[in-house]
Design a protein around this motif. Structure first.
Motif, short mmCIF file in Angstrom:
data_model
loop_
_atom_site.label_atom_id
_atom_site.label_comp_id
_atom_site.label_asym_id
_atom_site.label_seq_id
_atom_site.Cartn_x
_atom_site.Cartn_y
_atom_site.Cartn_z
N GLU A 146 45.59 -7.69 -26.74
CA GLU A 146 46.59 -7.14 -25.72
C GLU A 146 47.10 -8.10 -24.90
N GLU A 147 46.75 -9.52 -25.43
CA GLU A 147 47.22 -10.59 -24.58
C GLU A 147 48.38 -11.30 -25.51
N ASP A 148 48.97 -12.32 -24.74
CA ASP A 148 50.18 -12.89 -25.50
C ASP A 148 49.63 -13.91 -26.47
N ILE A 149 48.71 -13.58 -27.38
CA ILE A 149 48.14 -14.62 -28.27
C ILE A 149 49.15 -15.14 -29.32
N THR A 150 48.89 -16.25 -29.54
CA THR A 150 49.80 -17.11 -30.49
C THR A 150 48.82 -17.83 -31.70
N LEU A 151 49.91 -18.50 -32.83
CA LEU A 151 48.93 -19.14 -33.65
C LEU A 151 48.20 -20.35 -33.03
N GLU A 152 49.00 -21.05 -32.13
CA GLU A 152 48.25 -22.13 -31.53
C GLU A 152 46.92 -21.74 -30.92
N ASP A 153 47.06 -20.56 -30.20
CA ASP A 153 45.82 -20.37 -29.54
C ASP A 153 44.59 -20.19 -30.72
N VAL A 154 45.22 -19.39 -31.56
CA VAL A 154 43.79 -19.19 -32.72
C VAL A 154 43.52 -20.47 -33.48
N ALA A 155 44.46 -21.29 -33.64
CA ALA A 155 44.09 -22.52 -34.44
C ALA A 155 43.37 -23.48 -33.57
N GLU A 156 43.56 -23.48 -32.02
CA GLU A 156 42.74 -24.26 -31.32
C GLU A 156 41.28 -23.66 -31.06
N TYR A 157 41.04 -22.31 -31.03
CA TYR A 157 39.86 -21.64 -30.98
C TYR A 157 39.04 -22.04 -32.13
N SER A 158 39.74 -22.10 -33.42
CA SER A 158 39.26 -22.44 -34.72
C SER A 158 38.92 -23.91 -35.08
N HIS A 159 39.47 -24.68 -34.10
CA HIS A 159 39.33 -26.24 -34.30
C HIS A 159 39.83 -26.61 -35.54
N PHE A 160 40.94 -26.18 -35.86
CA PHE A 160 41.89 -26.81 -36.88
C PHE A 160 43.34 -26.93 -36.42
N SER A 161 44.29 -27.86 -37.09
CA SER A 161 45.38 -28.24 -36.73
C SER A 161 46.33 -26.48 -37.11
N LYS A 162 47.21 -26.39 -36.69
CA LYS A 162 47.98 -24.93 -36.83
C LYS A 162 48.65 -24.75 -38.21
N TYR A 163 48.80 -26.24 -38.64
CA TYR A 163 49.39 -26.22 -40.12
C TYR A 163 48.27 -25.81 -41.13
N TYR A 164 47.34 -26.62 -41.07
CA TYR A 164 46.08 -26.31 -42.08
C TYR A 164 45.63 -25.00 -41.91
N PHE A 165 45.36 -24.22 -40.46
CA PHE A 165 44.77 -22.99 -40.16
C PHE A 165 45.74 -22.08 -40.82
N SER A 166 46.93 -22.24 -40.55
CA SER A 166 47.97 -21.07 -41.23
C SER A 166 47.84 -20.96 -42.53
N ARG A 167 47.68 -22.16 -43.24
CA ARG A 167 47.77 -22.04 -44.68
C ARG A 167 46.43 -21.27 -45.22
N LEU A 168 45.21 -21.63 -44.32
CA LEU A 168 43.99 -21.10 -45.01
C LEU A 168 43.72 -19.69 -44.49
N PHE A 169 44.62 -19.25 -43.39
CA PHE A 169 44.61 -17.86 -43.04
C PHE A 169 45.46 -16.94 -44.11
N LYS A 170 46.43 -17.56 -44.47
CA LYS A 170 47.33 -16.95 -45.40
C LYS A 170 46.52 -16.70 -46.69
N GLU A 171 45.86 -17.66 -47.42
CA GLU A 171 45.12 -17.71 -48.52
C GLU A 171 44.21 -16.66 -48.48
N GLN A 172 43.38 -16.36 -47.46
CA GLN A 172 42.36 -15.71 -47.30
C GLN A 172 42.84 -14.05 -46.81
N THR A 173 43.65 -13.84 -46.34
CA THR A 173 44.13 -12.55 -45.90
C THR A 173 45.38 -12.01 -46.54
N GLY A 174 46.16 -12.97 -47.08
CA GLY A 174 47.46 -12.27 -47.62
C GLY A 174 48.59 -12.34 -46.43
#
Length: 279
Positions: free
Chosen positions: A19-47
């Motif tokens: 319910e918050e204005d959550i962004t890719l940057e927020d999630v990548a920072e939480y996961s301790h990855f760059s947003k570019y690497y995290f985006s690729r990994l998330f897409k590979e795992q979830t489609g």
């Protein structure tokens, strides 16, 4: 199956802040990855892309609340997920091919085609019948081994067979089998339903794919019957029982089922449907 625990943790983070204005940057920072690497990994795992997943979940959670919170204004529910009135109507129509008004009207039906047993229809129970099966309880937390999947709840029987075979060495006389579900199949398409199959274990379990299912105060529907009747039980709770009570869902916790008996041949089941509510 989602095999990377960092993605499971990211999904949990998104759901807790949906319910918050959550962004890719927020999630990548939480996961301790760059947003570019995290985006690729998330897409590979979830489609799905992170942005696409967040947008879809916001719309689907709002659709669920349109169904279950009939007294609230549509614009208020849209605003809970960051939408202005006009943007919400446009985004909702694009996702569901109908307006929020039409969706709310359609979702009030208490009998319609079954999403899994396709040659069956389902009928909601009366408030009185449903109420006779419900207790309000304080459920303990459960520490579990779990496997998370995107797909259809129709696949659960197969998923359970593989899960139990894989982790049978952890089964004891005290083991509980639990199922954590995140989506209403009347709201989310079959291929996108998110769910966890779980087995209770001690907190000293060394496996990485472990988590704590939070209990607390719950509506507990004591189900006994054929598997095809579980869908009607859930819909009755949300469409018939909850609107006539003062209980509010606790959106910070997930729904879960605790199995007590399953006959794989007849599909007869006994389980507790546990729905966390606010204290």
């Amino acid at each position: 199956m989602i095999t990377k625990e960092v993605i499971n943790q990211a999904i949990d983070y998104i759901l807790q802040h949906i319910e918050e204005d959550i962004t890719l940057e927020d999630v990548a920072e939480y996961s301790h990855f760059s947003k570019y690497y995290f985006s690729r990994l998330f897409k590979e795992q979830t489609g799905e892309s992170v942005y696409g997943f967040i947008k879809r979940v916001k719309l689907e959670q709002s659709a669920f609340r349109l169904k279950t919170e009939q007294e609230r204004r549509i614009t208020e529910i849209g605003a809970d997920y960051g939408y202005s009135s006009s943007n919400y109507s446009w985004a909702f129509r694009k996702h569901y091919s109908m307006t929020p008004v039409d969706w709310r009207r359609q979702s009030c039906f208490s009998s319609m085609a079954h999403p899994f047993f396709h040659h069956e229809s389902w009928q909601a129970e009366s408030f009185e019948v449903c109420d006779s099966k419900i207790t309000i309880e304080n459920i303990p937390d459960y520490y579990v081994i779990y496997e998370r999947r995107f797909g259809s709840y129709e696949d659960l029987r197969r998923d359970w067979d593989g899960f139990i075979e894989k982790y049978q060495e952890y089964i004891t006389a005290k083991t509980k089998l639990l199922e954590r579900t995140y989506d209403d199949p009347a709201v989310t398409s079959a291929g996108h339903c998110l769910y966890d199959v779980c087995m209770s274990v001690g907190e000293d379990c060394a496996l990485k794919n472990t988590a704590k299912i939070q209990g607390g105060r719950c509506i507990v529907y004591h189900f006994k019957g054929h598997a095809k009747q579980i869908y009607a039980a859930y819909q009755t709770i949300f469409l018939v029982w909850l609107p006539k009570t003062s209980y509010e869902l606790d959106a910070t916790k997930s729904l879960f089922d605790i199995y007590h008996a399953v006959d794989s041949e007849t599909m007869y089941m006994e389980l507790d449907i546990c729905i966390p509510v606010k204290e």
